[in-house]
Design a protein around this motif. Structure first.
Motif, PDB file in Angstrom:
ATOM      1  N   TRP A  72     -24.708  11.194  -8.361  1.00  0.00           N
ATOM      2  CA  TRP A  72     -25.889   9.412  -7.822  1.00  0.00           C
ATOM      3  C   TRP A  72     -25.477   8.406  -8.616  1.00  0.00           C
ATOM      4  O   TRP A  72     -26.012   7.156  -8.164  1.00  0.00           O
ATOM      5  CB  TRP A  72     -27.202   9.852  -8.116  1.00  0.00           C
ATOM      6  N   ARG A  73     -25.650   8.157  -9.770  1.00  0.00           N
ATOM      7  CA  ARG A  73     -26.164   7.167 -10.987  1.00  0.00           C
ATOM      8  C   ARG A  73     -24.422   5.814 -10.239  1.00  0.00           C
ATOM      9  O   ARG A  73     -24.495   4.299 -10.467  1.00  0.00           O
ATOM     10  CB  ARG A  73     -26.360   6.731 -12.007  1.00  0.00           C
ATOM     11  N   ARG A  74     -23.906   6.676 -10.624  1.00  0.00           N
ATOM     12  CA  ARG A  74     -22.407   6.048 -10.538  1.00  0.00           C
ATOM     13  C   ARG A  74     -22.139   5.719  -9.770  1.00  0.00           C
ATOM     14  O   ARG A  74     -20.699   4.908  -9.369  1.00  0.00           O
ATOM     15  CB  ARG A  74     -21.007   6.823 -10.785  1.00  0.00           C
TER      16      ARG A  74
ATOM     17  N   ILE B 263     -29.128  36.106  -7.124  1.00  0.00           N
ATOM     18  CA  ILE B 263     -30.483  35.914  -7.615  1.00  0.00           C
ATOM     19  C   ILE B 263     -30.595  33.920  -7.374  1.00  0.00           C
ATOM     20  O   ILE B 263     -31.174  33.011  -6.890  1.00  0.00           O
ATOM     21  CB  ILE B 263     -31.026  36.340  -8.513  1.00  0.00           C
ATOM     22  N   GLY B 264     -29.395  34.088  -7.762  1.00  0.00           N
ATOM     23  CA  GLY B 264     -29.124  31.938  -7.904  1.00  0.00           C
ATOM     24  C   GLY B 264     -28.269  31.538  -9.079  1.00  0.00           C
ATOM     25  O   GLY B 264     -27.890  32.730  -9.831  1.00  0.00           O
ATOM     26  N   LEU B 265     -28.203  30.727  -9.442  1.00  0.00           N
ATOM     27  CA  LEU B 265     -27.590  30.023 -10.568  1.00  0.00           C
ATOM     28  C   LEU B 265     -28.513  30.451 -11.283  1.00  0.00           C
ATOM     29  O   LEU B 265     -29.235  30.244 -12.065  1.00  0.00           O
ATOM     30  CB  LEU B 265     -27.575  28.565 -10.295  1.00  0.00           C
ATOM     31  N   GLU B 266     -27.905  30.613 -12.525  1.00  0.00           N
ATOM     32  CA  GLU B 266     -28.491  30.657 -13.478  1.00  0.00           C
ATOM     33  C   GLU B 266     -29.451  29.296 -14.254  1.00  0.00           C
ATOM     34  O   GLU B 266     -28.493  28.214 -14.064  1.00  0.00           O
ATOM     35  CB  GLU B 266     -27.235  30.926 -14.801  1.00  0.00           C
ATOM     36  N   ASP B 267     -30.233  29.557 -14.869  1.00  0.00           N
ATOM     37  CA  ASP B 267     -30.804  28.194 -14.965  1.00  0.00           C
ATOM     38  C   ASP B 267     -30.154  27.164 -16.218  1.00  0.00           C
ATOM     39  O   ASP B 267     -30.380  25.974 -15.727  1.00  0.00           O
ATOM     40  CB  ASP B 267     -31.525  28.198 -15.982  1.00  0.00           C
ATOM     41  N   TRP B 268     -29.278  27.512 -17.031  1.00  0.00           N
ATOM     42  CA  TRP B 268     -28.490  26.503 -17.967  1.00  0.00           C
ATOM     43  C   TRP B 268     -27.563  25.541 -16.885  1.00  0.00           C
ATOM     44  O   TRP B 268     -27.074  24.639 -17.161  1.00  0.00           O
ATOM     45  CB  TRP B 268     -27.623  27.128 -19.119  1.00  0.00           C
ATOM     46  N   LYS B 269     -27.169  26.684 -15.879  1.00  0.00           N
ATOM     47  CA  LYS B 269     -25.858  26.326 -14.339  1.00  0.00           C
ATOM     48  C   LYS B 269     -26.665  25.377 -13.903  1.00  0.00           C
ATOM     49  O   LYS B 269     -25.837  24.027 -13.980  1.00  0.00           O
ATOM     50  CB  LYS B 269     -25.408  28.050 -13.917  1.00  0.00           C
ATOM     51  N   ALA B 270     -27.666  25.070 -13.403  1.00  0.00           N
ATOM     52  CA  ALA B 270     -28.301  24.412 -12.754  1.00  0.00           C
ATOM     53  C   ALA B 270     -28.827  23.463 -13.641  1.00  0.00           C
ATOM     54  O   ALA B 270     -28.741  22.471 -13.030  1.00  0.00           O
ATOM     55  CB  ALA B 270     -30.070  25.603 -12.055  1.00  0.00           C
ATOM     56  N   ASP B 271     -29.432  23.360 -14.381  1.00  0.00           N
ATOM     57  CA  ASP B 271     -29.940  21.733 -15.517  1.00  0.00           C
ATOM     58  C   ASP B 271     -28.413  21.637 -15.573  1.00  0.00           C
ATOM     59  O   ASP B 271     -28.503  20.333 -15.536  1.00  0.00           O
ATOM     60  CB  ASP B 271     -30.149  22.512 -16.684  1.00  0.00           C
ATOM     61  N   ASN B 272     -26.846  22.241 -16.018  1.00  0.00           N
ATOM     62  CA  ASN B 272     -25.827  21.082 -16.152  1.00  0.00           C
ATOM     63  C   ASN B 272     -25.535  20.569 -14.607  1.00  0.00           C
ATOM     64  O   ASN B 272     -25.199  19.462 -14.528  1.00  0.00           O
ATOM     65  CB  ASN B 272     -25.022  22.433 -16.652  1.00  0.00           C
ATOM     66  N   LEU B 273     -25.683  21.395 -13.329  1.00  0.00           N
ATOM     67  CA  LEU B 273     -24.984  20.565 -12.711  1.00  0.00           C
ATOM     68  C   LEU B 273     -26.104  19.611 -11.881  1.00  0.00           C
ATOM     69  O   LEU B 273     -25.407  18.798 -11.248  1.00  0.00           O
ATOM     70  CB  LEU B 273     -24.997  21.705 -11.105  1.00  0.00           C
ATOM     71  N   ARG B 274     -27.658  19.677 -12.212  1.00  0.00           N
ATOM     72  CA  ARG B 274     -28.651  18.732 -11.566  1.00  0.00           C
ATOM     73  C   ARG B 274     -28.433  17.778 -12.716  1.00  0.00           C
ATOM     74  O   ARG B 274     -27.938  16.364 -11.962  1.00  0.00           O
ATOM     75  CB  ARG B 274     -30.248  19.469 -11.985  1.00  0.00           C
ATOM     76  N   ALA B 275     -27.826  17.529 -13.612  1.00  0.00           N
ATOM     77  CA  ALA B 275     -27.263  16.621 -14.609  1.00  0.00           C
ATOM     78  C   ALA B 275     -26.029  15.936 -14.505  1.00  0.00           C
ATOM     79  O   ALA B 275     -26.053  14.059 -14.121  1.00  0.00           O
ATOM     80  CB  ALA B 275     -27.107  16.718 -16.337  1.00  0.00           C
TER      81      ALA B 275
ATOM     82  N   VAL C 113     -30.136  15.004  -5.193  1.00  0.00           N
ATOM     83  CA  VAL C 113     -29.773  16.130  -6.242  1.00  0.00           C
ATOM     84  C   VAL C 113     -29.705  17.768  -5.942  1.00  0.00           C
ATOM     85  O   VAL C 113     -28.889  18.766  -6.076  1.00  0.00           O
ATOM     86  CB  VAL C 113     -30.093  15.590  -7.676  1.00  0.00           C
ATOM     87  N   ASP C 114     -30.811  17.442  -5.458  1.00  0.00           N
ATOM     88  CA  ASP C 114     -31.630  19.300  -4.986  1.00  0.00           C
ATOM     89  C   ASP C 114     -30.955  19.090  -3.364  1.00  0.00           C
ATOM     90  O   ASP C 114     -30.097  20.491  -3.126  1.00  0.00           O
ATOM     91  CB  ASP C 114     -33.632  18.658  -3.923  1.00  0.00           C
ATOM     92  N   GLY C 115     -30.449  18.355  -2.838  1.00  0.00           N
ATOM     93  CA  GLY C 115     -29.495  18.847  -1.351  1.00  0.00           C
ATOM     94  C   GLY C 115     -28.483  19.459  -1.993  1.00  0.00           C
ATOM     95  O   GLY C 115     -27.411  20.196  -2.001  1.00  0.00           O
ATOM     96  N   LEU C 116     -27.187  18.500  -3.543  1.00  0.00           N
ATOM     97  CA  LEU C 116     -26.505  19.530  -3.453  1.00  0.00           C
ATOM     98  C   LEU C 116     -26.085  20.815  -4.226  1.00  0.00           C
ATOM     99  O   LEU C 116     -25.811  21.475  -3.949  1.00  0.00           O
ATOM    100  CB  LEU C 116     -25.403  17.861  -4.827  1.00  0.00           C
TER     101      LEU C 116
END
Length: 127
Positions: free
Chosen positions: A88-90, A70-82, A103-106
């Motif tokens: 990107w900022r670094r 189905i995909g990544l669990e919500d908490w994993k997706a949130d962690n990866l997004r952060a 972020v969306d592409g990665l």
């Protein structure tokens, strides 16, 4: 002994089995869950990681791998997004790609990799 013909009793028994097996419903030990997660999230994957998932006995990995399709669990997706936003900022950002696109592409790539590994392992598992 009479067969269980009452549907309410069958539903109750299935519910008890689910609760007994844990929150992911597949009866995996913590080590087995860690093995699956290592395979689902690896970048430089080795055959040994995939084989370790295949070696989990009795097809117990099937429920977790099926959920991974189905995909990544919500908490994993949130962690990866952060993490990706921090990357990107670094990097100082770039004029060619804004933060959201980066972020969306990665995240889409990571989700696709996660699903691909789950599908491969489901094909390996024997019950």
């Amino acid at each position: 002994m009479r067969p269980l013909t009452n549907p309410n009793v069958r539903v109750a028994l299935v519910g008890l089995l689910f609760l007994q097996q844990g929150p992911d419903g597949c009866g995996l030990s913590e080590g087995e869950r860690d093995t699956i997660n290592a395979w689902l999230t690896c970048d430089d994957c080795t055959p040994a990681l995939r084989q370790a998932v295949e070696a989990i006995p009795g097809g117990q990995a099937i429920a977790k791998l099926d959920a991974a399709l189905i995909g990544l669990e919500d908490w994993k997706a949130d962690n990866l997004r952060a993490q990706f936003a921090a990357d990107w900022r670094r990097s100082g950002g770039t004029a060619a790609v804004d933060s959201t696109t980066f972020v969306d592409g990665l995240l889409a790539n990571r989700t696709a990799l996660h699903r691909k590994h789950a599908a491969r392992s489901l094909g390996d598992v024997s019950v």
